[in-house]
Motif scaffolding. Sequence first.
Motif, PDB file in Angstrom:
ATOM      1  N   UNK A 161       0.855  -1.154  -0.016  1.00  0.00           N
ATOM      2  CA  UNK A 161      -0.047  -0.008   0.217  1.00  0.00           C
ATOM      3  C   UNK A 161       0.822   1.187   0.086  1.00  0.00           C
ATOM      4  N   UNK A 162       0.831   2.124  -1.038  1.00  0.00           N
ATOM      5  CA  UNK A 162       1.826   3.078  -1.140  1.00  0.00           C
ATOM      6  C   UNK A 162       0.943   4.305  -0.728  1.00  0.00           C
ATOM      7  N   UNK A 163       1.589   5.007   0.465  1.00  0.00           N
ATOM      8  CA  UNK A 163       0.980   6.201   1.227  1.00  0.00           C
ATOM      9  C   UNK A 163       2.024   7.099   1.825  1.00  0.00           C
ATOM     10  N   UNK A 164       1.954   8.483   1.825  1.00  0.00           N
ATOM     11  CA  UNK A 164       2.622   9.532   2.349  1.00  0.00           C
ATOM     12  C   UNK A 164       2.886   9.443   3.648  1.00  0.00           C
ATOM     13  N   UNK A 165       3.986   9.539   4.154  1.00  0.00           N
ATOM     14  CA  UNK A 165       4.292   9.381   5.499  1.00  0.00           C
ATOM     15  C   UNK A 165       3.837  10.473   6.412  1.00  0.00           C
ATOM     16  N   UNK A 166       3.213  11.559   5.553  1.00  0.00           N
ATOM     17  CA  UNK A 166       2.532  12.663   6.290  1.00  0.00           C
ATOM     18  C   UNK A 166       1.249  12.148   6.870  1.00  0.00           C
ATOM     19  N   UNK A 167       0.566  10.936   6.244  1.00  0.00           N
ATOM     20  CA  UNK A 167      -0.795  10.563   6.314  1.00  0.00           C
ATOM     21  C   UNK A 167      -0.807   9.318   7.285  1.00  0.00           C
ATOM     22  N   UNK A 168       0.303   8.970   7.879  1.00  0.00           N
ATOM     23  CA  UNK A 168       0.277   7.865   8.656  1.00  0.00           C
ATOM     24  C   UNK A 168      -0.131   8.275  10.045  1.00  0.00           C
ATOM     25  N   UNK A 169      -1.389   8.543   9.993  1.00  0.00           N
ATOM     26  CA  UNK A 169      -1.993   9.078  11.393  1.00  0.00           C
ATOM     27  C   UNK A 169      -2.443   8.091  12.476  1.00  0.00           C
ATOM     28  N   UNK A 170      -2.443   8.602  13.726  1.00  0.00           N
ATOM     29  CA  UNK A 170      -3.330   7.869  14.729  1.00  0.00           C
ATOM     30  C   UNK A 170      -4.748   8.407  14.696  1.00  0.00           C
ATOM     31  N   UNK A 171      -5.778   7.545  14.873  1.00  0.00           N
ATOM     32  CA  UNK A 171      -7.088   7.567  14.891  1.00  0.00           C
ATOM     33  C   UNK A 171      -7.591   7.560  16.225  1.00  0.00           C
ATOM     34  N   UNK A 172      -8.823   7.293  16.621  1.00  0.00           N
ATOM     35  CA  UNK A 172      -9.345   7.517  18.039  1.00  0.00           C
ATOM     36  C   UNK A 172      -8.979   6.197  18.860  1.00  0.00           C
ATOM     37  N   UNK A 173      -8.906   6.498  20.056  1.00  0.00           N
ATOM     38  CA  UNK A 173      -8.582   5.417  21.107  1.00  0.00           C
ATOM     39  C   UNK A 173      -7.358   4.969  20.800  1.00  0.00           C
ATOM     40  N   UNK A 174      -6.638   5.299  20.318  1.00  0.00           N
ATOM     41  CA  UNK A 174      -5.049   4.865  20.139  1.00  0.00           C
ATOM     42  C   UNK A 174      -4.615   4.000  19.024  1.00  0.00           C
ATOM     43  N   UNK A 221      -5.824  17.069  12.669  1.00  0.00           N
ATOM     44  CA  UNK A 221      -5.013  17.832  12.921  1.00  0.00           C
ATOM     45  C   UNK A 221      -4.624  18.435  11.505  1.00  0.00           C
ATOM     46  N   UNK A 222      -3.789  19.777  11.564  1.00  0.00           N
ATOM     47  CA  UNK A 222      -3.543  20.443  10.493  1.00  0.00           C
ATOM     48  C   UNK A 222      -1.934  20.745  10.405  1.00  0.00           C
ATOM     49  N   UNK A 223      -1.376  20.412   9.368  1.00  0.00           N
ATOM     50  CA  UNK A 223       0.091  20.839   9.239  1.00  0.00           C
ATOM     51  C   UNK A 223       0.284  21.738   8.213  1.00  0.00           C
ATOM     52  N   UNK A 224       1.040  23.034   8.755  1.00  0.00           N
ATOM     53  CA  UNK A 224       1.081  24.209   8.336  1.00  0.00           C
ATOM     54  C   UNK A 224       2.598  24.433   8.124  1.00  0.00           C
ATOM     55  N   UNK A 225       2.708  25.362   7.302  1.00  0.00           N
ATOM     56  CA  UNK A 225       4.281  25.928   6.986  1.00  0.00           C
ATOM     57  C   UNK A 225       4.817  25.531   5.634  1.00  0.00           C
ATOM     58  N   UNK A 226       5.887  24.856   5.835  1.00  0.00           N
ATOM     59  CA  UNK A 226       6.858  24.272   4.702  1.00  0.00           C
ATOM     60  C   UNK A 226       6.156  22.865   4.562  1.00  0.00           C
ATOM     61  N   UNK A 227       4.895  22.901   3.598  1.00  0.00           N
ATOM     62  CA  UNK A 227       4.542  21.387   3.656  1.00  0.00           C
ATOM     63  C   UNK A 227       3.988  21.378   1.884  1.00  0.00           C
ATOM     64  N   UNK A 228       4.050  20.254   1.532  1.00  0.00           N
ATOM     65  CA  UNK A 228       3.269  19.869   0.207  1.00  0.00           C
ATOM     66  C   UNK A 228       2.811  18.525   0.223  1.00  0.00           C
ATOM     67  N   UNK A 229       1.731  18.166  -0.471  1.00  0.00           N
ATOM     68  CA  UNK A 229       0.901  17.177  -0.520  1.00  0.00           C
ATOM     69  C   UNK A 229       0.221  17.051  -1.992  1.00  0.00           C
TER      70      UNK A 229
END
Length: 448
Positions: A161-174, A221-229
Amino acid sequence: MALDDPRRLIPRTDQLMALPPVRDARDRLSEGVLRALVRETQDRARRGELAPEDVEPAVLAALGSRSASTLTPVLNATGVVVHTNLGRAPLSAAAVEALRTAAGYVDVELDLGTGTRSRRGTAARAALLAACPPAEDALVVNNGAAALVLATTALAAGREVVISRGELVEIGAGFRLPELIESTGARLREVGTTNRTHLRDYAEAIGPETGCLLKVHPSNFRLEGFTAAVEVHELRTLARAHGVPLVADLGSGLLTPDPQLPGEPDAATALEGGADIVIASGDKLLGGPQAGLVLGASDVVARMTAHPLARAVRADKLALAALEATLAGGPVPVVRALHADPERLRERAERLAAAVGAPVVAHDGRVGGGGAPGVPLPGWAVRLPEAAAPLLRTGRPAVLPRVHDGACLLDLRCVPESDDDRLRAAVQAALAAPGVVDRADDVAGRAR
Protein backbone atom coordinates in the motif's frame (compact mmCIF):
# COMPACT_ATOMS: atom_id res chain seq x y z
CA MET A 1 -26.22 -11.69 64.59
CA ALA A 2 -27.98 -10.77 67.86
CA LEU A 3 -31.65 -11.61 68.20
CA ASP A 4 -32.48 -7.92 68.66
CA ASP A 5 -30.38 -6.85 65.65
CA PRO A 6 -32.68 -4.76 63.41
CA ARG A 7 -31.05 -6.33 60.35
CA ARG A 8 -33.06 -9.46 61.13
CA LEU A 9 -36.11 -7.45 60.04
CA ILE A 10 -34.82 -6.87 56.50
CA PRO A 11 -37.31 -8.50 54.08
CA ARG A 12 -36.13 -11.76 52.51
CA THR A 13 -35.23 -11.96 48.83
CA ASP A 14 -38.14 -14.27 47.98
CA GLN A 15 -40.60 -11.87 49.64
CA LEU A 16 -39.30 -8.91 47.66
CA MET A 17 -39.18 -10.87 44.39
CA ALA A 18 -42.83 -11.86 44.94
CA LEU A 19 -44.06 -8.26 45.14
CA PRO A 20 -46.56 -7.63 42.28
CA PRO A 21 -44.60 -4.66 40.79
CA VAL A 22 -41.45 -6.80 40.75
CA ARG A 23 -43.28 -9.68 39.07
CA ASP A 24 -44.74 -7.28 36.49
CA ALA A 25 -41.28 -5.88 35.76
CA ARG A 26 -40.16 -9.26 34.37
CA ASP A 27 -41.54 -8.15 31.00
CA ARG A 28 -38.86 -5.46 30.72
CA LEU A 29 -36.02 -6.57 33.03
CA SER A 30 -34.24 -9.89 33.37
CA GLU A 31 -34.42 -12.07 36.48
CA GLY A 32 -30.74 -11.38 37.14
CA VAL A 33 -31.20 -7.61 37.04
CA LEU A 34 -34.20 -7.76 39.38
CA ARG A 35 -32.34 -9.94 41.90
CA ALA A 36 -29.32 -7.63 41.77
CA LEU A 37 -31.56 -4.63 42.42
CA VAL A 38 -33.10 -6.40 45.43
CA ARG A 39 -29.68 -7.44 46.79
CA GLU A 40 -28.28 -3.91 46.43
CA THR A 41 -31.20 -2.52 48.45
CA GLN A 42 -30.86 -5.20 51.12
CA ASP A 43 -27.12 -4.46 51.37
CA ARG A 44 -27.89 -0.78 51.96
CA ALA A 45 -30.09 -1.80 54.87
CA ARG A 46 -27.39 -4.12 56.24
CA ARG A 47 -24.94 -1.20 56.19
CA GLY A 48 -27.43 0.92 58.12
CA GLU A 49 -28.20 3.27 55.24
CA LEU A 50 -31.86 2.19 55.21
CA ALA A 51 -34.26 1.15 57.94
CA PRO A 52 -35.66 -2.39 57.41
CA GLU A 53 -39.17 -0.99 56.89
CA ASP A 54 -37.82 1.23 54.09
CA VAL A 55 -36.39 -1.64 52.04
CA GLU A 56 -39.58 -2.51 50.17
CA PRO A 57 -40.37 1.13 49.19
CA ALA A 58 -36.72 1.55 48.14
CA VAL A 59 -36.91 -1.53 45.91
CA LEU A 60 -40.07 -0.24 44.25
CA ALA A 61 -38.55 3.23 43.79
CA ALA A 62 -35.39 1.77 42.24
CA LEU A 63 -37.53 -0.43 40.03
CA GLY A 64 -39.32 2.59 38.61
CA SER A 65 -36.11 4.29 37.55
CA ARG A 66 -34.33 1.18 36.22
CA SER A 67 -34.34 0.44 32.51
CA ALA A 68 -32.79 -2.39 30.55
CA SER A 69 -30.08 -0.05 29.23
CA THR A 70 -27.78 1.91 31.51
CA LEU A 71 -27.02 4.53 28.85
CA THR A 72 -28.00 8.01 30.03
CA PRO A 73 -29.42 10.62 27.62
CA VAL A 74 -27.27 13.76 27.67
CA LEU A 75 -27.88 17.36 26.59
CA ASN A 76 -24.74 18.30 24.65
CA ALA A 77 -23.90 21.87 25.69
CA THR A 78 -20.23 21.72 24.69
CA GLY A 79 -20.65 23.29 21.24
CA VAL A 80 -18.91 20.24 19.71
CA VAL A 81 -21.28 18.92 17.06
CA VAL A 82 -19.86 15.43 16.41
CA HIS A 83 -18.90 14.50 19.97
CA THR A 84 -17.24 11.08 20.01
CA ASN A 85 -17.74 10.55 23.75
CA LEU A 86 -21.47 11.19 23.32
CA GLY A 87 -21.88 8.74 20.43
CA ARG A 88 -21.02 11.15 17.61
CA ALA A 89 -24.01 12.11 15.47
CA PRO A 90 -27.47 12.26 17.05
CA LEU A 91 -29.97 10.62 14.71
CA SER A 92 -32.73 12.42 12.86
CA ALA A 93 -36.40 11.79 13.63
CA ALA A 94 -36.64 9.84 10.37
CA ALA A 95 -33.71 7.62 11.34
CA VAL A 96 -35.16 6.96 14.81
CA GLU A 97 -38.47 5.94 13.24
CA ALA A 98 -36.60 3.67 10.81
CA LEU A 99 -34.91 1.96 13.78
CA ARG A 100 -38.30 1.20 15.30
CA THR A 101 -39.47 -0.33 12.04
CA ALA A 102 -36.27 -2.35 11.58
CA ALA A 103 -36.47 -3.70 15.12
CA GLY A 104 -38.92 -6.34 13.87
CA TYR A 105 -38.88 -8.57 10.81
CA VAL A 106 -37.99 -6.55 7.69
CA ASP A 107 -37.02 -7.33 4.11
CA VAL A 108 -33.34 -6.52 4.62
CA GLU A 109 -32.27 -9.42 2.39
CA LEU A 110 -35.49 -10.50 0.69
CA ASP A 111 -37.38 -9.63 -2.50
CA LEU A 112 -41.00 -9.71 -1.38
CA GLY A 113 -42.20 -9.78 -4.99
CA THR A 114 -40.47 -13.04 -5.86
CA GLY A 115 -39.97 -14.42 -2.37
CA THR A 116 -36.29 -15.00 -3.08
CA ARG A 117 -33.12 -13.75 -1.42
CA SER A 118 -31.93 -10.30 -2.54
CA ARG A 119 -28.80 -8.21 -2.10
CA ARG A 120 -28.44 -7.03 1.48
CA GLY A 121 -29.10 -3.33 2.08
CA THR A 122 -30.31 -2.54 -1.44
CA ALA A 123 -32.32 0.47 -0.27
CA ALA A 124 -29.43 2.00 1.70
CA ARG A 125 -27.13 1.48 -1.28
CA ALA A 126 -29.63 3.22 -3.60
CA ALA A 127 -29.95 6.13 -1.18
CA LEU A 128 -26.16 6.52 -1.08
CA LEU A 129 -25.89 6.51 -4.87
CA ALA A 130 -28.67 9.09 -5.12
CA ALA A 131 -26.87 11.32 -2.61
CA CYS A 132 -23.48 10.94 -4.34
CA PRO A 133 -24.07 10.68 -8.14
CA PRO A 134 -20.39 10.27 -9.13
CA ALA A 135 -20.33 6.86 -7.38
CA GLU A 136 -21.08 3.85 -9.59
CA ASP A 137 -21.63 1.50 -6.67
CA ALA A 138 -21.65 1.49 -2.88
CA LEU A 139 -21.07 -0.83 0.04
CA VAL A 140 -21.91 -0.32 3.71
CA VAL A 141 -19.88 -1.93 6.51
CA ASN A 142 -19.93 -1.45 10.26
CA ASN A 143 -17.52 1.51 10.59
CA GLY A 144 -14.87 3.55 8.79
CA ALA A 145 -11.92 1.54 10.11
CA ALA A 146 -13.59 -1.65 8.87
CA ALA A 147 -14.00 -0.10 5.43
CA LEU A 148 -10.28 0.70 5.30
CA VAL A 149 -9.32 -2.77 6.51
CA LEU A 150 -11.60 -4.35 3.89
CA ALA A 151 -10.20 -2.15 1.11
CA THR A 152 -6.55 -2.85 1.90
CA THR A 153 -7.25 -6.57 2.42
CA ALA A 154 -9.20 -7.01 -0.81
CA LEU A 155 -6.86 -4.88 -2.92
CA ALA A 156 -3.42 -5.31 -1.37
CA ALA A 157 -3.13 -8.28 1.01
CA GLY A 158 0.40 -9.66 0.59
CA ARG A 159 1.29 -6.64 -1.53
CA GLU A 160 2.15 -2.98 -0.95
CA VAL A 161 0.00 0.00 0.00
CA VAL A 162 1.70 3.19 -1.17
CA ILE A 163 1.01 6.08 1.24
CA SER A 164 2.57 9.39 2.22
CA ARG A 165 4.42 9.47 5.55
CA GLY A 166 2.48 12.60 6.43
CA GLU A 167 -0.76 10.60 6.34
CA LEU A 168 0.19 7.77 8.69
CA VAL A 169 -2.03 9.12 11.42
CA GLU A 170 -3.36 7.85 14.72
CA ILE A 171 -7.15 7.73 14.96
CA GLY A 172 -9.43 7.44 18.01
CA ALA A 173 -8.63 5.32 21.07
CA GLY A 174 -4.96 4.98 20.11
CA PHE A 175 -5.49 3.03 16.89
CA ARG A 176 -2.80 3.84 14.36
CA LEU A 177 -3.36 3.58 10.64
CA PRO A 178 -0.01 1.85 9.94
CA GLU A 179 -0.82 -0.91 12.43
CA LEU A 180 -4.38 -1.20 11.16
CA ILE A 181 -3.24 -1.62 7.56
CA GLU A 182 -0.39 -4.00 8.37
CA SER A 183 -2.82 -6.21 10.29
CA THR A 184 -4.44 -7.05 6.94
CA GLY A 185 -1.27 -8.64 5.60
CA ALA A 186 -0.50 -5.68 3.36
CA ARG A 187 2.91 -4.01 3.47
CA LEU A 188 3.25 -0.26 3.82
CA ARG A 189 5.36 1.54 1.24
CA GLU A 190 5.91 4.96 2.78
CA VAL A 191 6.77 7.83 0.47
CA GLY A 192 7.85 11.43 0.98
CA THR A 193 8.45 12.97 4.38
CA THR A 194 6.22 14.04 7.26
CA ASN A 195 5.74 17.54 5.88
CA ARG A 196 6.39 17.22 2.12
CA THR A 197 5.39 14.55 -0.39
CA HIS A 198 5.55 14.97 -4.18
CA LEU A 199 4.04 13.13 -7.14
CA ARG A 200 7.45 11.76 -8.09
CA ASP A 201 7.62 10.03 -4.68
CA TYR A 202 4.55 7.98 -5.56
CA ALA A 203 5.80 7.34 -9.11
CA GLU A 204 9.12 5.97 -7.87
CA ALA A 205 7.40 3.67 -5.38
CA ILE A 206 4.95 1.99 -7.77
CA GLY A 207 6.01 -1.43 -9.00
CA PRO A 208 4.85 -5.02 -9.51
CA GLU A 209 4.09 -5.37 -5.78
CA THR A 210 1.82 -2.33 -5.58
CA GLY A 211 -1.72 -3.25 -4.52
CA CYS A 212 -3.16 0.26 -4.28
CA LEU A 213 -2.38 3.91 -3.71
CA LEU A 214 -3.90 5.24 -0.49
CA LYS A 215 -4.68 8.87 0.20
CA VAL A 216 -5.73 9.59 3.82
CA HIS A 217 -7.25 12.84 5.02
CA PRO A 218 -5.50 13.66 8.35
CA SER A 219 -8.87 14.71 9.84
CA ASN A 220 -8.08 15.76 13.38
CA PHE A 221 -5.00 17.93 12.90
CA ARG A 222 -3.51 20.43 10.47
CA LEU A 223 0.07 20.63 9.21
CA GLU A 224 1.08 24.17 8.26
CA GLY A 225 4.19 25.94 7.06
CA PHE A 226 6.73 24.32 4.71
CA THR A 227 4.45 21.58 3.42
CA ALA A 228 3.50 19.84 0.19
CA ALA A 229 0.96 17.12 -0.53
CA VAL A 230 -0.36 15.38 -3.62
CA GLU A 231 -4.09 15.63 -4.13
CA VAL A 232 -6.38 12.95 -5.50
CA HIS A 233 -6.75 14.55 -8.93
CA GLU A 234 -2.96 14.63 -9.27
CA LEU A 235 -2.67 10.93 -8.47
CA ARG A 236 -5.35 9.89 -10.97
CA THR A 237 -3.11 9.81 -14.07
CA LEU A 238 -0.40 7.93 -12.21
CA ALA A 239 -2.82 5.32 -10.88
CA ARG A 240 -4.44 4.82 -14.29
CA ALA A 241 -1.09 4.49 -16.05
CA HIS A 242 -0.03 1.66 -13.75
CA GLY A 243 -3.44 0.02 -13.43
CA VAL A 244 -3.59 0.26 -9.63
CA PRO A 245 -6.67 1.39 -7.69
CA LEU A 246 -6.61 4.75 -5.95
CA VAL A 247 -8.29 4.72 -2.52
CA ALA A 248 -9.18 7.93 -0.67
CA ASP A 249 -10.04 7.66 3.03
CA LEU A 250 -11.86 10.91 3.85
CA GLY A 251 -13.03 9.90 7.30
CA SER A 252 -15.58 12.60 8.07
CA GLY A 253 -18.51 11.51 5.90
CA LEU A 254 -19.15 14.63 3.82
CA LEU A 255 -20.75 13.48 0.56
CA THR A 256 -20.88 16.83 -1.26
CA PRO A 257 -19.16 20.19 -0.66
CA ASP A 258 -20.35 22.32 2.27
CA PRO A 259 -19.59 26.08 2.09
CA GLN A 260 -19.47 26.15 5.89
CA LEU A 261 -16.47 23.78 5.75
CA PRO A 262 -14.42 24.95 2.76
CA GLY A 263 -11.35 22.84 3.52
CA GLU A 264 -13.16 19.59 4.26
CA PRO A 265 -12.89 16.95 1.48
CA ASP A 266 -16.07 15.36 0.18
CA ALA A 267 -16.81 12.09 -1.56
CA ALA A 268 -18.27 13.53 -4.76
CA THR A 269 -15.26 15.77 -5.42
CA ALA A 270 -12.79 12.96 -4.66
CA LEU A 271 -14.56 10.58 -7.04
CA GLU A 272 -14.75 13.22 -9.76
CA GLY A 273 -11.05 13.86 -9.14
CA GLY A 274 -10.17 10.26 -9.93
CA ALA A 275 -10.46 8.16 -6.79
CA ASP A 276 -11.58 4.61 -7.52
CA ILE A 277 -12.81 4.17 -3.96
CA VAL A 278 -13.80 6.70 -1.30
CA ILE A 279 -14.13 5.65 2.33
CA ALA A 280 -16.09 7.69 4.87
CA SER A 281 -17.93 7.36 8.18
CA GLY A 282 -21.70 7.47 8.46
CA ASP A 283 -21.88 8.91 11.97
CA LYS A 284 -19.86 12.08 11.47
CA LEU A 285 -20.72 14.89 9.04
CA LEU A 286 -23.32 12.76 7.29
CA GLY A 287 -25.20 12.72 10.59
CA GLY A 288 -26.28 9.08 10.51
CA PRO A 289 -25.56 5.83 12.37
CA GLN A 290 -22.14 4.27 12.84
CA ALA A 291 -21.22 2.85 9.45
CA GLY A 292 -18.33 2.63 7.02
CA LEU A 293 -19.29 3.96 3.61
CA VAL A 294 -17.55 2.68 0.49
CA LEU A 295 -18.33 4.58 -2.72
CA GLY A 296 -16.73 4.29 -6.11
CA ALA A 297 -16.06 2.31 -9.26
CA SER A 298 -18.31 -0.72 -9.66
CA ASP A 299 -15.49 -3.16 -10.41
CA VAL A 300 -13.48 -2.19 -7.33
CA VAL A 301 -16.52 -2.19 -5.05
CA ALA A 302 -17.35 -5.64 -6.45
CA ARG A 303 -13.88 -6.92 -5.46
CA MET A 304 -14.44 -5.70 -1.93
CA THR A 305 -17.98 -7.07 -1.74
CA ALA A 306 -16.84 -10.52 -2.89
CA HIS A 307 -14.05 -10.76 -0.32
CA PRO A 308 -14.80 -13.10 2.64
CA LEU A 309 -13.96 -10.31 5.09
CA ALA A 310 -16.97 -8.34 3.82
CA ARG A 311 -19.24 -10.76 5.66
CA ALA A 312 -17.41 -10.20 8.93
CA VAL A 313 -17.71 -6.40 8.78
CA ARG A 314 -21.15 -6.04 7.20
CA ALA A 315 -23.66 -3.58 8.66
CA ASP A 316 -26.71 -4.87 10.49
CA LYS A 317 -30.32 -4.11 9.60
CA LEU A 318 -30.57 -1.28 12.15
CA ALA A 319 -27.61 0.62 10.70
CA LEU A 320 -28.86 0.08 7.14
CA ALA A 321 -32.34 1.33 8.02
CA ALA A 322 -31.06 4.40 9.88
CA LEU A 323 -28.58 5.20 7.10
CA GLU A 324 -31.26 5.09 4.41
CA ALA A 325 -33.57 7.31 6.49
CA THR A 326 -30.73 9.74 7.19
CA LEU A 327 -30.19 10.17 3.47
CA ALA A 328 -33.83 10.14 2.38
CA GLY A 329 -35.40 11.97 5.33
CA GLY A 330 -35.41 15.61 6.36
CA PRO A 331 -32.55 17.72 7.77
CA VAL A 332 -30.40 15.91 10.32
CA PRO A 333 -29.34 17.35 13.71
CA VAL A 334 -25.67 17.55 12.69
CA VAL A 335 -26.46 19.73 9.67
CA ARG A 336 -28.78 21.93 11.73
CA ALA A 337 -26.10 22.43 14.38
CA LEU A 338 -23.37 23.18 11.84
CA HIS A 339 -25.52 25.81 10.14
CA ALA A 340 -27.18 27.25 13.25
CA ASP A 341 -27.85 30.99 13.09
CA PRO A 342 -25.47 32.77 15.53
CA GLU A 343 -28.09 35.41 16.29
CA ARG A 344 -30.67 32.79 17.18
CA LEU A 345 -28.09 31.06 19.37
CA ARG A 346 -27.48 34.39 21.11
CA GLU A 347 -31.20 34.92 21.73
CA ARG A 348 -31.52 31.48 23.30
CA ALA A 349 -28.37 31.97 25.39
CA GLU A 350 -29.56 35.34 26.64
CA ARG A 351 -32.94 33.90 27.59
CA LEU A 352 -31.25 31.15 29.61
CA ALA A 353 -28.78 33.61 31.14
CA ALA A 354 -31.58 35.94 32.26
CA ALA A 355 -33.42 33.04 33.89
CA VAL A 356 -30.40 31.91 35.93
CA GLY A 357 -28.62 35.23 36.49
CA ALA A 358 -25.47 34.53 34.49
CA PRO A 359 -23.52 36.35 31.74
CA VAL A 360 -23.36 35.48 28.04
CA VAL A 361 -19.96 35.31 26.33
CA ALA A 362 -18.86 34.77 22.73
CA HIS A 363 -17.94 31.14 22.17
CA ASP A 364 -16.74 29.18 19.16
CA GLY A 365 -18.11 25.69 18.70
CA ARG A 366 -16.29 22.94 16.84
CA VAL A 367 -17.21 20.29 14.28
CA GLY A 368 -15.62 17.43 16.24
CA GLY A 369 -15.14 13.82 15.25
CA GLY A 370 -11.98 14.72 13.33
CA GLY A 371 -13.89 16.95 10.92
CA ALA A 372 -12.67 20.41 9.88
CA PRO A 373 -9.97 20.74 12.55
CA GLY A 374 -9.43 24.33 13.63
CA VAL A 375 -12.58 25.64 11.90
CA PRO A 376 -14.55 27.76 14.40
CA LEU A 377 -18.35 27.76 14.56
CA PRO A 378 -19.12 31.24 15.95
CA GLY A 379 -21.72 31.29 18.67
CA TRP A 380 -22.44 32.13 22.30
CA ALA A 381 -22.31 30.49 25.70
CA VAL A 382 -23.76 31.05 29.15
CA ARG A 383 -20.93 31.33 31.66
CA LEU A 384 -21.50 29.62 35.03
CA PRO A 385 -19.26 28.86 38.02
CA GLU A 386 -16.98 25.89 37.34
CA ALA A 387 -18.48 24.15 40.37
CA ALA A 388 -21.75 23.75 38.45
CA ALA A 389 -20.18 21.37 35.90
CA PRO A 390 -20.18 18.11 37.91
CA LEU A 391 -23.69 18.85 39.17
CA LEU A 392 -24.92 19.34 35.61
CA ARG A 393 -23.24 16.14 34.43
CA THR A 394 -24.85 14.06 37.16
CA GLY A 395 -28.23 15.80 37.18
CA ARG A 396 -31.47 14.83 35.49
CA PRO A 397 -31.37 15.57 32.68
CA ALA A 398 -27.62 15.09 32.42
CA VAL A 399 -25.97 18.12 30.82
CA LEU A 400 -22.42 18.11 29.45
CA PRO A 401 -20.91 21.63 29.48
CA ARG A 402 -17.49 22.80 28.43
CA VAL A 403 -15.15 23.55 31.33
CA HIS A 404 -12.65 26.20 30.26
CA ASP A 405 -10.67 29.01 31.87
CA GLY A 406 -12.11 28.35 35.31
CA ALA A 407 -15.74 28.45 34.20
CA CYS A 408 -18.56 26.17 33.08
CA LEU A 409 -19.73 27.17 29.59
CA LEU A 410 -23.09 26.19 28.11
CA ASP A 411 -23.21 26.45 24.31
CA LEU A 412 -26.72 25.77 22.99
CA ARG A 413 -25.68 24.95 19.42
CA CYS A 414 -26.27 21.20 19.84
CA VAL A 415 -29.16 21.45 22.30
CA PRO A 416 -32.52 21.07 20.54
CA GLU A 417 -34.58 24.20 21.08
CA SER A 418 -37.37 22.00 22.40
CA ASP A 419 -35.06 21.12 25.32
CA ASP A 420 -34.38 24.73 26.39
CA ASP A 421 -36.82 24.50 29.32
CA ARG A 422 -35.25 21.23 30.53
CA LEU A 423 -31.80 22.80 30.29
CA ARG A 424 -32.95 25.84 32.27
CA ALA A 425 -34.38 23.63 35.01
CA ALA A 426 -31.15 21.60 35.16
CA VAL A 427 -29.05 24.78 35.48
CA GLN A 428 -31.30 26.21 38.19
CA ALA A 429 -31.03 22.96 40.14
CA ALA A 430 -27.24 22.97 39.85
CA LEU A 431 -26.93 26.61 40.93
CA ALA A 432 -29.17 25.92 43.93
CA ALA A 433 -26.57 23.51 45.36
CA PRO A 434 -24.59 24.83 48.35
CA GLY A 435 -21.42 26.70 47.44
CA VAL A 436 -22.10 27.11 43.73
CA VAL A 437 -23.79 30.52 43.65
CA ASP A 438 -21.15 31.91 46.01
CA ARG A 439 -18.69 31.81 43.11
CA ALA A 440 -21.00 33.31 40.48
CA ASP A 441 -19.98 36.92 41.07
CA ASP A 442 -16.31 36.04 40.61
CA VAL A 443 -17.07 34.23 37.36
CA ALA A 444 -19.15 37.14 36.06
CA GLY A 445 -16.32 39.53 36.91
CA ARG A 446 -13.77 37.50 34.95
CA ALA A 447 -16.19 37.38 31.99
CA ARG A 448 -16.32 41.18 31.95
